[in-house]
Design a protein around this motif. Sequence first.
Motif, short mmCIF file in Angstrom:
data_model
loop_
_atom_site.label_atom_id
_atom_site.label_comp_id
_atom_site.label_asym_id
_atom_site.label_seq_id
_atom_site.Cartn_x
_atom_site.Cartn_y
_atom_site.Cartn_z
N LEU A 41 0.86 -1.15 0.04
CA LEU A 41 0.08 0.01 0.11
C LEU A 41 0.91 1.32 0.10
N ARG A 45 1.35 4.40 -3.00
CA ARG A 45 1.33 5.89 -2.76
C ARG A 45 2.70 6.64 -3.18
N GLN B 35 -7.31 -4.19 -4.99
CA GLN B 35 -7.74 -3.62 -3.82
C GLN B 35 -6.83 -2.41 -3.38
N ILE B 36 -5.51 -2.64 -3.75
CA ILE B 36 -4.50 -1.46 -3.14
C ILE B 36 -4.72 -0.29 -4.04
N GLN B 38 -7.26 0.64 -5.52
CA GLN B 38 -8.62 1.39 -5.20
C GLN B 38 -8.49 2.57 -4.17
N THR B 39 -7.49 2.52 -3.28
CA THR B 39 -7.26 3.48 -2.39
C THR B 39 -6.66 4.75 -3.06
N GLN B 40 -6.82 5.72 -2.10
CA GLN B 40 -6.30 7.10 -2.50
C GLN B 40 -4.88 6.79 -2.94
#
Lengths: 181, 202
Positions: A41, A45, B35-36, B38-40
């Motif tokens: 994750l 980012r 899924q990842i 889909q995040t901001q």
Amino acid sequence: MNDRRTRFEAIFREVYEPLQRYARRRVDPASADDVVAEALLVVWRRVDEAPDGLALPWCYGITRRCLANRRRSDQRQANVVDRLMGERDAPPGDGDPLLWAALDELDADDREIVRLWAWEELQPREIAVVLDISANAAAIRVHRAKRRLADAMERVVERKSRADAGHKRVGNTPLETKEAT
Amino acid sequence: MNPEELHDRLRRLDPAADAPVDPATGPRAAALMEQIMQTQPEPVNVTSTPPTPARRPRRALFAALGALGVAAVGAFAFVAMRGDDAEPTSVSFSLAASDPLMQMCLPISDQQPSPEASAFRGTVVDIGAESVTLDVTKWYQNGDADQVVISTAGMPIAALDGVDFVQGGDYLITAGDGQVGVCGVSGPYSADLEGWFDTWYG
């Protein structure tokens, strides 16, 4: 946005399996999966910051920090030390107990460096990316960590030899002498 | 033992050498990847939606503190705990000698802490006469020590932006140039401030 997705997908495919192994070398499998998902994750980012040609060590560095944060959190919440980064990687007796004992004598930083060198098979310039230090500093630290491990190995072997000799002496003590004392 | 022998013996200890891993091309990996994504994606770079700070050049927090003539109490100091080349497990910052009621601060939405600033979340474990010690629960950037010691020497009370440090309290702290940042970039934990930290340092 599509560029980001394309870049992330490429990095994901490159690092997903190595990151699982990296995490499983340092935590239990269930925690490893969580840590890898958390690290990926962060990779998503920060995908624009991924260095060309060094995405894997960069991702190891992110995973390492996720593990460190998890270790801090777990230690505080459960007040227990478990099999997390900086602790033993596997119980002694797994193949080479003397080497495990020598690894235990290293501090956490040296231990991580020799693991990155031997298990992740990284070169010093890649270890530099993982640890976020200069390539020169990494080369010095890798050299020192290897030397310290070799020194620790010698100490462990010497202690074992002394202990074995001591056991032999006790074993050779005549029965009547032991009974008399 | 030479390096090659050492390497070979270490390789044989590898606990993950034969461990099965989820394949990168499998359905579980595909689901995780989707899924990842889909995040901001990039909170640091978003410029239009609050609470993300704007990116045009602004007076930085620490420059503002300097203009106000806030005196530094101490200097940034690493305390290596495990040898001369080991990573630090403790790091020190000082608290700015400032009166929160007299400060002029930019709105938090205009704050853009320096990329060189350190940022962490921590729990107060000790409040001494001249320092406050926090156990770090998370580093956002520029640090990996286990503890942070904030010098409060010369302060009438150990307070952060006018809010007292309390034993066991949970804080989000930004520090730059050896000083703990104020004007909203540090404070007791709140979901709002955590959101800003994710924005600034995520």
